[in-house]
Design a protein around this motif. Sequence first.
Motif, PDB file in Angstrom:
ATOM      1  N   GLU A 193       0.820  -1.203   0.000  1.00 25.20           N
ATOM      2  CA  GLU A 193       0.000   0.000   0.000  1.00 25.20           C
ATOM      3  C   GLU A 193       0.859   1.261   0.000  1.00 25.20           C
ATOM      4  O   GLU A 193       0.599   2.202  -0.750  1.00 25.20           O
ATOM      5  CB  GLU A 193      -0.918   0.006   1.221  1.00 25.20           C
ATOM      6  CG  GLU A 193      -1.842   1.192   1.280  1.00 25.20           C
ATOM      7  CD  GLU A 193      -2.687   1.202   2.543  1.00 25.20           C
ATOM      8  OE1 GLU A 193      -3.039   2.305   2.988  1.00 25.20           O
ATOM      9  OE2 GLU A 193      -2.993   0.122   3.082  1.00 25.20           O
ATOM     10  N   ARG A 200       1.155   4.143  -2.947  1.00 26.33           N
ATOM     11  CA  ARG A 200       0.933   5.582  -2.704  1.00 26.33           C
ATOM     12  C   ARG A 200       2.117   6.391  -3.221  1.00 26.33           C
ATOM     13  O   ARG A 200       1.944   7.450  -3.824  1.00 26.33           O
ATOM     14  CB  ARG A 200       0.696   5.851  -1.225  1.00 26.33           C
ATOM     15  CG  ARG A 200      -0.683   5.447  -0.753  1.00 26.33           C
ATOM     16  CD  ARG A 200      -1.041   6.035   0.600  1.00 26.33           C
ATOM     17  NE  ARG A 200       0.038   6.074   1.557  1.00 26.33           N
ATOM     18  CZ  ARG A 200       0.160   5.253   2.623  1.00 26.33           C
ATOM     19  NH1 ARG A 200      -0.741   4.330   2.851  1.00 26.33           N
ATOM     20  NH2 ARG A 200       1.165   5.372   3.450  1.00 26.33           N
ATOM     21  N   ASP A 224       1.960   6.376  -7.049  1.00 28.83           N
ATOM     22  CA  ASP A 224       0.886   7.246  -7.522  1.00 28.83           C
ATOM     23  C   ASP A 224       1.290   8.714  -7.425  1.00 28.83           C
ATOM     24  O   ASP A 224       1.064   9.495  -8.359  1.00 28.83           O
ATOM     25  CB  ASP A 224      -0.404   7.002  -6.739  1.00 28.83           C
ATOM     26  CG  ASP A 224      -1.077   5.695  -7.113  1.00 28.83           C
ATOM     27  OD1 ASP A 224      -0.779   5.130  -8.185  1.00 28.83           O
ATOM     28  OD2 ASP A 224      -1.907   5.228  -6.306  1.00 28.83           O
ATOM     29  N   HIS A 225       1.901   9.081  -6.313  1.00 28.25           N
ATOM     30  CA  HIS A 225       2.359  10.457  -6.138  1.00 28.25           C
ATOM     31  C   HIS A 225       3.443  10.795  -7.166  1.00 28.25           C
ATOM     32  O   HIS A 225       3.402  11.866  -7.798  1.00 28.25           O
ATOM     33  CB  HIS A 225       2.893  10.667  -4.713  1.00 28.25           C
ATOM     34  CG  HIS A 225       3.432  12.033  -4.480  1.00 28.25           C
ATOM     35  ND1 HIS A 225       2.624  13.133  -4.308  1.00 28.25           N
ATOM     36  CD2 HIS A 225       4.704  12.484  -4.404  1.00 28.25           C
ATOM     37  CE1 HIS A 225       3.385  14.207  -4.138  1.00 28.25           C
ATOM     38  NE2 HIS A 225       4.644  13.833  -4.197  1.00 28.25           N
TER      39      HIS A 225
END
Length: 62
Positions: free
Chosen positions: A11, A15, A18-19
């Motif tokens: 996870e 993240r 994605d950032h």
Amino acid sequence: MELYLDAKETELLMRILDHSLDEIRREIHHTDHAAFKATLKADQELMQKIAAKLKAPAAMGI
């Protein structure tokens, strides 16, 4: 190379990816230097492939 991540690690990595993908899209949009833009696009493609690999086990319930 094999890398085993638990759910929390996966996870967090998602993240971060994605950032980073959001940031690289902005950078690609704002750069005028063709060689640098090509490098960024190659990095973007590689990050997308990594993200897809990370999402695949989750989609299978693993």
